[in-house]
Enzyme design. Structure first.
Site, short mmCIF file in Angstrom:
data_model
loop_
_atom_site.label_atom_id
_atom_site.label_comp_id
_atom_site.label_asym_id
_atom_site.label_seq_id
_atom_site.Cartn_x
_atom_site.Cartn_y
_atom_site.Cartn_z
N GLU A 19 0.86 -1.17 0.00
CA GLU A 19 0.00 0.00 0.00
C GLU A 19 0.90 1.22 0.00
OE1 GLU A 19 -3.58 -2.02 2.61
OE2 GLU A 19 -1.82 -1.24 3.63
N ASP A 73 -15.96 -4.34 0.92
CA ASP A 73 -15.47 -3.88 2.23
C ASP A 73 -16.67 -3.75 3.16
OD1 ASP A 73 -12.88 -3.61 1.15
OD2 ASP A 73 -13.39 -1.63 0.37
#
Length: 247
Positions: free
Chosen positions: A8, A128
């Site tokens: 990330e 999510d």
């Protein structure tokens, strides 16, 4: 089961976030391109990359993302800020092996269905989940749809996979996370990639026996050195079946 070493990035640096809080990153002082090459050298077949700046509409990492795609030596599954057809196809054209879509699928499902049909096996749906609802916009807004219905809307299409992240389960409550992910995997025809549940090799051992879990994303554990890519890959391999010996 496929292991996806996960990177990330934010402002050109490797980071990890606590429950998606973009303003409180844990910065890891490693070179992103060299780290990606290291994933490949360790034997990984894919890696996952999320651009946190892109979630905010900031494309300052674009050249770095291109360098990672070109230099990793393995296909890159790319997520972060995929908000339009042009943006999705831009990254497919620039060499991303797969593109991860979440918010756009909630906002414009017809567009995303068309993208999936035009780019079979290159689109991954990101699911999510927080308090039973699908979250969008970098985990900041709750949609009015359950994860089951969200998956069902796309499940007959040629997606490459579905990433499931249980946002509200604390990492100490692995049972709750595995419960949500395994439940959704059972209801999905598309293979599921588990995210946010791997702290060590034991967690991979448990995941690989859950029905329809095709992969696991491994990020924070690699940077904290509680797990290596080599160990993760070794544990994820299928156990050899015992063969009876006959005299």
């Amino acid at each position: 089961m496929m292991i996806y070493p996960t990177m990330e990035i934010q402002n050109g640096r490797c980071v990890t976030l606590e429950k998606g809080r973009l303003d409180e990153p844990q910065i890891w002082h490693v070179d992103p391109v060299e780290t990606a090459k290291g994933f490949a050298a360790a034997g990984a077949e894919w890696m996952h990359l999320t651009d946190f700046n892109a979630i905010e509409g900031d494309h300052r990492n674009e050249e770095l993302v291109c360098r990672i795609i070109r230099g990793a030596g393995i296909p890159v599954q790319l997520g972060g800020g995929m908000r339009s057809r042009e943006h999705v196809e831009h990254w497919i054209d620039r060499g991303a092996g797969r593109v991860v879509i979440g918010t756009l699928a909630a906002r414009d499902p017809h567009l995303v269905k068309d993208l999936i049909n035009h780019h079979p096996d290159q689109i991954v749906l990101s699911v999510d989940v927080y308090e039973g609802q699908v979250m969008t916009d970098g985990w900041r807004h709750a949609g009015a749809i359950s994860p089951e219905d969200f998956i069902a809307a796309f499940d007959s299409l040629p997606m490459a996979g579905i990433i499931v992240t249980d946002i509200d389960s604390d990492m100490t409550d692995l049972e709750a996370q595995l419960g949500l992910i395994s439940s959704l995997a059972k209801k999905s025809r598309t293979p599921v990639i588990a995210n946010g549940v791997v702290r060590n090799a034991d967690d991979i051992s448990r995941l690989k026996y859950i029905y329809n879990i095709s992969g696991a994303m491994v990020g924070r554990a690699l940077y904290r050195k509680t797990l290596t890519v080599e160990k993760a890959l070794a544990v994820a391999r299928p156990e050899p079946e015992q063969v009876a010996e006959f005299q």
